[in-house]
Design a protein around this motif. Structure first.
Motif, short mmCIF file in Angstrom:
data_model
loop_
_atom_site.label_atom_id
_atom_site.label_comp_id
_atom_site.label_asym_id
_atom_site.label_seq_id
_atom_site.Cartn_x
_atom_site.Cartn_y
_atom_site.Cartn_z
N PRO A 117 46.57 38.97 39.63
CA PRO A 117 46.37 39.97 40.46
C PRO A 117 47.66 41.10 40.08
O PRO A 117 48.51 40.43 39.74
N SER A 118 47.54 42.28 40.15
CA SER A 118 48.47 43.24 39.49
C SER A 118 49.83 43.17 40.32
O SER A 118 50.75 43.36 39.73
N GLY A 119 49.70 42.64 41.68
CA GLY A 119 50.79 42.50 42.49
C GLY A 119 51.30 41.01 42.68
O GLY A 119 51.70 40.48 43.59
N MET A 120 51.28 40.16 41.34
CA MET A 120 51.33 38.62 41.50
C MET A 120 53.07 38.42 41.67
O MET A 120 53.62 39.18 41.14
N THR A 121 53.21 37.67 42.51
CA THR A 121 54.77 37.22 42.49
C THR A 121 55.34 36.33 41.63
O THR A 121 54.25 35.48 40.96
N PRO B 163 46.38 41.84 34.23
CA PRO B 163 46.14 42.25 35.65
C PRO B 163 44.72 42.57 35.59
O PRO B 163 43.98 43.15 34.89
N ALA B 164 44.14 42.18 36.65
CA ALA B 164 42.66 42.18 36.98
C ALA B 164 42.18 43.78 36.73
O ALA B 164 41.02 43.79 36.09
N PRO B 165 42.78 44.71 37.48
CA PRO B 165 42.14 46.05 37.16
C PRO B 165 42.01 46.43 35.47
O PRO B 165 41.15 47.09 35.08
N ILE B 166 43.15 46.04 34.91
CA ILE B 166 42.92 46.54 33.57
C ILE B 166 41.91 45.68 32.65
O ILE B 166 41.05 46.21 31.91
N THR C 110 42.01 42.90 47.44
CA THR C 110 41.53 44.33 46.81
C THR C 110 42.81 44.60 45.88
O THR C 110 43.89 44.80 46.14
N ASP C 111 42.27 44.85 44.44
CA ASP C 111 43.35 45.12 43.40
C ASP C 111 42.87 46.62 43.01
O ASP C 111 41.98 46.58 42.28
N VAL C 112 43.88 47.51 43.13
CA VAL C 112 43.42 48.76 42.80
C VAL C 112 44.54 49.20 41.60
O VAL C 112 45.68 48.92 41.72
N GLY C 113 43.81 49.78 40.49
CA GLY C 113 44.83 50.03 39.24
C GLY C 113 44.47 51.44 38.84
O GLY C 113 43.13 51.79 38.48
N VAL C 114 45.29 52.22 38.42
CA VAL C 114 45.19 53.39 37.65
C VAL C 114 45.52 53.26 36.20
O VAL C 114 46.64 53.11 35.99
N SER D 232 49.41 50.64 40.51
CA SER D 232 48.41 49.44 41.09
C SER D 232 48.99 48.98 42.60
O SER D 232 50.20 49.33 42.73
N HIS D 233 48.09 48.71 43.25
CA HIS D 233 48.26 48.02 44.40
C HIS D 233 47.40 46.99 44.78
O HIS D 233 46.13 47.12 44.60
N THR D 234 47.81 45.93 45.28
CA THR D 234 47.17 44.76 45.79
C THR D 234 47.24 44.66 47.25
O THR D 234 48.42 44.65 47.90
N ALA D 235 46.17 44.29 47.89
CA ALA D 235 46.14 44.19 49.42
C ALA D 235 45.48 42.91 49.58
O ALA D 235 44.22 42.84 49.05
N ALA D 236 45.85 42.13 50.63
CA ALA D 236 45.17 40.93 50.82
C ALA D 236 43.89 40.91 51.78
O ALA D 236 43.89 40.74 52.98
N VAL D 237 43.00 41.70 51.16
CA VAL D 237 41.66 41.80 52.13
C VAL D 237 40.67 41.98 51.01
O VAL D 237 40.68 42.45 49.95
N GLY D 238 39.58 41.40 51.54
CA GLY D 238 38.27 41.50 50.76
C GLY D 238 37.30 40.70 51.31
O GLY D 238 37.04 40.88 52.55
N GLY D 239 36.26 40.11 50.82
CA GLY D 239 34.94 39.59 51.45
C GLY D 239 35.28 38.42 52.46
O GLY D 239 34.80 38.70 53.43
N SER D 240 36.44 37.52 52.11
CA SER D 240 36.37 36.48 53.11
C SER D 240 37.19 37.07 54.57
O SER D 240 36.88 36.49 55.50
#
Ligand SMILES: Nc1ncnc2c1ncn2[C@@H]1O[C@H](COP(=O)(O)OP(=O)(O)OP(=O)(O)O)[C@@H](O)[C@H]1O
Ligand SMILES: [Mg+2]
Length: 360
Positions: free
Chosen positions: A105-109, A132-135, A162-166, A175-183
């Motif tokens: 994830p682009s926002g990995m800790t 990072p996943a978006p790349i 949800t991992d968004v990258g420009v 980039s921005h990573t949020a803990a939301v998705g299909g599950s």
């Protein structure tokens, strides 16, 4: 000559699906991210579909999810998973020491990052690159190849994240990573059915309903559908069937959908005015399993104001792109220093940087 060391391996450790790509063979694994663990001995017994079957038959076996929100939950589980993947798909498996590239994830800790690094080296990686996943998804869909626009926006909507990258001029600008998705949608369906019908569903049953009748409101020209799922009646404790319609699922998933939209907005706000101007013309490309939810692209167009399209290979894009990273890095001269290499985090598209020299 170096084939015995293991062919280049790309791994996408998803919260729902693990995927692996091996040089020359292509995508060799798409398994549910599940491990079967023995309650008695604590040993891990199987991965993916066999693990699920084993848990159904054997009361000693529990299922564990080794990856949550794109990161290993337990180091030993992640290590087992990686070693199993690497060995299973290499001929001289016991000595396979491949170059590994993993999507993250682009926002990995930093904590997750170290867990993944440890697991990969324990599993035999002789060199680790994290992308990072978006790349990775943008490379996998060919959005960064020559002749394409210099700016690409990817929203990778998976199970947990949800991992968004420009990506602009070959690098990840924001980039921005949020803990939301299909599950999160599946959980919302479980809650709604419990509240309105008094039936407890499993997450798997909720997901099945989402896949069968799920769609983003309003329906437009699509027809409403319905499906039957089985759960447990909360008051009597007995099995009960419930009918779920498209409208039910739509009501349930409204909140997670709003959070996905919010995440995409947040992913776009960080870039400078030069790039912002281009966003309108390039739009957002959606990847990840959840991107295939009917109508999601339209909702994003309406609420974010950018053109949105569902990418090709929504599921495999990230692992294909990760594999491409290794291909373009070329072959390497193994050296003694390889025994303790530091992983490289790649936030640029290799092709954009002819002078790019990985430090081995
Ligand atoms: N046709 C579809 N319509 C709606 N949702 C879908 C569809 N196909 C798959 N999904 C959902 O997509 C999710 C899995 O997507 P994906 O395989 O990209 O996740 P992942 O990479 O394992 O997770 P993450 O990237 O969050 O770690 C699941 O929640 C699944 O229910
Ligand atoms: Mg994913």
């Amino acid at each position: 000559m170096w084939d015995f060391a293991g062919r280049d391996t790309a791994i996408d450790l998803g919260s729902a699906t693990v995927r692996m790509h091996v040089e020359k063979d292509g995508v060799v694994c798409r398994e549910p991210s599940l491990l079967a663990r023995s309650r008695q001995t604590g040993r891990i017994l199987a991965l993916g579909t066999p693990a699920r079957e084993m848990a159904g038959r054997n009361p000693d076996v529990t299922l564990v999810r080794p990856i949550r929100e794109g990161a290993p939950t337990e180091t030993d589980e992640a290590e087992w998973l990686m070693r199993r993947l690497v060995r299973h798909h290499h001929r001289k498996h016991y000595m396979a020491r491949p170059r590994v590239v993993a999507t993250v994830p682009s926002g990995m800790t930093p904590v997750h990052y170290r867990a993944l690094q440890f697991a990969a080296y324990q599993a035999g990686a002789r060199r680790l690159t994290l992308v990072p996943a978006p790349i990775a998804a943008a490379i996998g869909m060919g959005m960064t190849s020559a002749g394409r626009p210099e700016v690409a926006v990817v929203a990778n909507i998976g199970a947990d994240l949800t991992d968004v990258g420009v990506i602009a001029f070959g690098g990840l600008v924001t980039s921005h990573t949020a803990a939301v998705g299909g599950s999160a949608m599946d959980r919302a369906i479980v809650q709604l059915v419990r509240r309105e019908q008094g039936v407890a569903l499993s997450a798997a049953a909720a997901e099945q309903a989402k896949l069968e009748v799920g769609a983003v409101p309003p329906l437009g020209r699509r027809t409403a559908a319905q499906t039957v799922v089985t759960g447990r009646d909360v008051s009597s404790g007995l099995p009960r069937q419930v009918v779920l319609t498209t409208a039910d699922v739509q009501r349930a998933i409204e909140a997670p959908l709003a959070r996905i939209i919010e995440a995409i907005r947040a992913g776009l706000t960080g870039c400078g005015p030069e790039v912002s101007g281009d966003l309108l013309s390039v739009g957002v490309t959606l990847t990840g399993g959840c991107a295939r939810l009917p109508g999601l692209d339209r909702l994003i167009r309406e609420r974010v104001g950018l053109a949105a399209r569902v990418g090709d290979e929504t599921g495999d894009a990230a692992v294909l792109g990760a594999a491409e990273v290794l291909r373009s890095a070329g072959s390497e001269e193994p050296s003694a220093r390889d025994s303790s290499p530091r992983p490289q985090v790649l936030t640029t598209v290799p092709d954009y940087m002819p002078e790019y020299q990985p430090e081995y």
